[in-house]
Design an enzyme around this catalytic site. Structure first.
Site, mmCIF file in Angstrom:
data_model
loop_
_atom_site.group_PDB
_atom_site.id
_atom_site.type_symbol
_atom_site.label_atom_id
_atom_site.label_comp_id
_atom_site.label_asym_id
_atom_site.label_seq_id
_atom_site.Cartn_x
_atom_site.Cartn_y
_atom_site.Cartn_z
ATOM 1 N N HIS B 82 30.778 51.433 46.354
ATOM 2 C CA HIS B 82 31.899 52.257 45.902
ATOM 3 C C HIS B 82 31.392 53.487 45.172
ATOM 4 O O HIS B 82 30.491 53.411 44.357
ATOM 5 C CB HIS B 82 32.793 51.462 44.945
ATOM 6 C CG HIS B 82 33.980 52.245 44.480
ATOM 7 N ND1 HIS B 82 35.139 52.329 45.215
ATOM 8 C CD2 HIS B 82 34.177 53.006 43.375
ATOM 9 C CE1 HIS B 82 36.006 53.102 44.585
ATOM 10 N NE2 HIS B 82 35.450 53.523 43.461
ATOM 11 N N ASP B 161 48.026 47.578 41.221
ATOM 12 C CA ASP B 161 47.177 48.751 40.996
ATOM 13 C C ASP B 161 47.806 49.987 41.614
ATOM 14 O O ASP B 161 47.776 51.065 41.014
ATOM 15 C CB ASP B 161 45.779 48.525 41.578
ATOM 16 C CG ASP B 161 44.930 49.785 41.430
ATOM 17 O OD1 ASP B 161 44.619 50.146 40.289
ATOM 18 O OD2 ASP B 161 44.630 50.423 42.459
ATOM 19 N N ARG B 168 50.250 56.299 36.357
ATOM 20 C CA ARG B 168 49.230 56.982 35.546
ATOM 21 C C ARG B 168 49.080 58.431 35.985
ATOM 22 O O ARG B 168 48.909 59.329 35.164
ATOM 23 C CB ARG B 168 47.886 56.256 35.647
ATOM 24 C CG ARG B 168 47.851 54.944 34.872
ATOM 25 C CD ARG B 168 46.613 54.139 35.237
ATOM 26 N NE ARG B 168 45.392 54.866 34.971
ATOM 27 C CZ ARG B 168 44.227 54.677 35.619
ATOM 28 N NH1 ARG B 168 44.163 53.757 36.573
ATOM 29 N NH2 ARG B 168 43.174 55.381 35.308
ATOM 30 N N SER B 183 41.128 49.414 37.696
ATOM 31 C CA SER B 183 41.636 49.844 38.995
ATOM 32 C C SER B 183 40.558 49.702 40.070
ATOM 33 O O SER B 183 40.783 49.119 41.132
ATOM 34 C CB SER B 183 42.124 51.291 38.887
ATOM 35 O OG SER B 183 42.528 51.778 40.145
ATOM 36 N N LYS B 187 40.200 46.432 43.158
ATOM 37 C CA LYS B 187 40.176 46.666 44.603
ATOM 38 C C LYS B 187 38.913 46.079 45.229
ATOM 39 O O LYS B 187 38.947 45.565 46.352
ATOM 40 C CB LYS B 187 40.297 48.167 44.885
ATOM 41 C CG LYS B 187 41.724 48.656 44.640
ATOM 42 C CD LYS B 187 41.893 50.135 44.877
ATOM 43 C CE LYS B 187 41.363 50.926 43.711
ATOM 44 N NZ LYS B 187 41.865 52.312 43.663
#
Lengths: 434, 434
Positions: B82, B161, B168, B183, B187
């Site tokens: 990620h 989320d 947000r 968050s 995921k």
């Protein structure tokens, strides 16, 4: 300018500009800025604060959202009075008539309480027939004619404050001195007086639990009011125990009349004179000591009581409520004594618990729009420093709903702390912010 | 337990309990807690913070709101990768094929960017015919068969989320390390791998502008992932200038293929090998140096490129996009050079400004749901440290909307800082959090 950059600026601890504050308030009031953005901004304000300039700008934006009462045609000085709220606080019903009897016009726009007992409007409405919903023209006319009027604020005044407060109430953003100050002062400014005397309560029965917090709020209120061109003085007064003996709407009106008749509790008399004297001093040339003598004079010679009677009559009530309240005010169906489980000296009376008990009995409301029972409430038979024998009465509960008595009695008994020794009390008047 | 007491607790700086956090997330996801209360809580979290335990609990609550991908039937180690996002970051398209070619299964659930260029899904979709919307069963099947799949996250995964992030985004509450970490990690956990290698970007083109802030986020991400039972390592890498030369969807796919073919820019190659090596080390017994050698090996012998071709084919694209990208990727109608206004050395390239220019040209989206132009983007002809003569090309703009060229050119020219002297650069790989 967009609301997201305003929220982010406050989140980072920056000062908001006048333009940013007006943009947020106008957009929110008009419905262009949704609740979820405003609540984020409110929380950022709670945690990052606002300086005096920002708070003055916020207050101004709230005032600008609606109409102001125009008292300019009423001759002479106009002074308002505001209390941050406490249990058993009926000083408006004493101090305002004193000030009016001494020549100061008091046109007070008041609210309905969401607290333990009703607000001043609810208290006055316990006088049968008395109207508090008056048109702006009627308020101005009565102010000019008898110098005293207490009425509800019209929906056209500070609508932004109403909408903002409703949001703060459900988002954990009530506890912020700048937000509280802007809300209070905006409503005062919209009422059109020359100045305001503020009574900031400190103690267990008040929003501000400590003297320091109450003093901080008092200073902020005075500075913000002055920033908006209003004269302002604040007293900080004790709310560790209820004020006076009566807690509840009609009961408090009756006690106010007692004070105006020279027979009520000393603490209510003392604080009412102190407040009225500040109102007189603000209005005129007199120093505070001369103002205190003048306030005491119109209280003791019955002029203030006569002024209250005039106001009650002008607003549709029977003036005899101001002379013989017992015959003209509603009485509760059920009365019940709370007796002391032990002998000793009353060391403390948790004001908030007494307030909760009064609400339980029907004197206050849980939700906006609920009706209050004008006759419900509590009379305290013992105050702090007084002795009590085991089995003697601490208080009397008044209600029309018998089923509430048991729980209310438990609350009141628990509110009393009975000790062998007398406590070292603190004075009623804790500070003055001039 | 009620949301108001939870908001107030966080406003006062208290730690929230696991029960409070789950109550808030569940209530919000189910629509029982309105946006305006959640945004107040989010702002309180932004300003008061959350400790590791709270952040782990929040992450767990987000994961619990939806379904997880079950990779348990896929044999061997499964590692995800990620990136926190930067301009020109196409390392997934290189590192994931390397890892898969070396025997680690990579089943990556990716998102669409709201940033300057598209996300990994948008980049892949610039390959004609390629599908990224795959059923969970298809993802698991492809992961088992070829060891590499990159697909969109289904709406059934971490819905809390998605809803929270949308709120947000419009309430100024994105900038919070615990909220970002919860968050991201939620995921990753929902994707079902054994571990994750994180690439946290630091610099002008990243969300974290400073190395310290990026390091803080990296540590939090690693700790939270481990708190949820995931293996985790984070690299902190430079994002002061764009990564590689290509910025834009098809342009970045082509550059990734170049790197897999041994001809792409050094920085993309270096970072991709570093990431893939961490993935291999996490999956197996090998130390990081052996893993680096193995990653370089499968990159240099063409096995990684072959793996990308297999994946493209499995997902409906033409495998030749991984060998001859020029013939198989869309090309922009309008190309335009940005030339240097002066001669000297490139001292800096503001990555964010380059990203804005790419979005202007059509490579990114302003609002969720907007389409991106797969062919649009920018190729940088000069990177930091390279010399340029006045009038020589700094970059080439690619777009199908000619009218965007002028503004984009202005942005790109302003992004370049040309100095007489070479700057002292900082390394690409800034830190490793193991």
């Amino acid at each position: 300018m967009d609301i997201l950059s305003i929220i982010s600026a406050k989140r980072e601890g920056l000062r908001l500009s006048r333009e940013q504050i007006h943009h947020a308030v106008q957009g929110f009031t008009a419905g262009r800025i949704p609740d979820y953005q405003m609540s984020a901004l409110l929380m950022a304000i709670c945690l990052r604060g606002m300086d005096l300039r920002e708070t003055v700008d916020l207050t101004e934006a709230l005032v600008a959202s609606g109409r102001k009462l125009d008292l300019s045609d009423v001759p002479g000085p106009k002074v308002d009075k505001h209390s941050t709220g406490g249990v058993g606080d009926k000083t408006t019903l004493v101090a305002a008539p004193i000030a009016a009897a001494a020549g100061v016009t008091v046109a007070k726009l008041s609210g309905r309480g969401l607290g333990h007992t009703g607000g001043t409007l609810d208290k006055l409405e316990s006088v049968p027939g008395l109207r508090t919903i008056l048109s702006p023209a009627a308020i101005v006319e009565q102010a000019g004619r008898i110098g005293l009027v207490v009425a509800g604020q019209s929906g056209e005044m500070v609508p932004a404050d109403k909408k903002l407060y409703a949001l703060r109430d459900v988002t954990g953003t009530v506890a912020s001195i700048p937000l509280i100050a802007a809300s209070v002062v905006s409503k005062k400014v919209a009422g059109g007086p020359d100045g305001v005397v503020l009574d900031v309560k400190a103690g267990s029965g008040a929003f501000m639990k400590t003297l320091d917090a109450a003093r901080e709020l008092a200073v902020c209120l005075v500075e913000v009011a002055r920033g908006l061109g209003l004269k302002a003085t604040a007293l900080v007064s004790d709310m560790d125990q209820p004020l006076g003996r009566a807690v509840g709407n009609a009961l408090e009106v009756a006690e106010a009349v007692d004070v105006l008749s020279g027979t009520g509790p000393d603490d209510v008399r003392e604080l009412s004179i102190a407040l009225a004297a500040r109102m007189l001093a603000m209005a005129g040339e007199a120093g505070i000591e001369a103002a205190k003598r003048r306030a005491t004079e119109v209280l003791d010679d019955g002029a203030a009581r006569k002024k209250l009677a005039e106001m009650i009559e002008a607003q549709g009530g029977d003036a005899q409520a101001a002379t013989e309240p017992d015959g003209f005010l509603p009485r509760a169906k059920f009365l019940s004594e709370v007796t002391s489980p032990s002998g000793g000296v009353v060391a403390a009376i948790e004001a908030e618990a007494v307030g909760c008990a009064a609400r339980e009995l029907g004197a206050g409301r849980m939700r906006a729009g609920d009706a209050v029972d004008p006759a419900a409430g509590i009379t305290l038979e013992r105050k702090v420093g007084q002795t009590v024998e085991k089995g003697e009465a601490l208080a009397v509960l008044h209600t029309s709903r018998e089923e509430t008595l048991e729980n209310a009695a438990r609350l009141v008994e628990a509110a009393y702390s009975i000790q062998p020794e007398a406590p070292t009390g603190r004075p009623l008047l804790l500070d003055v912010i001039e």
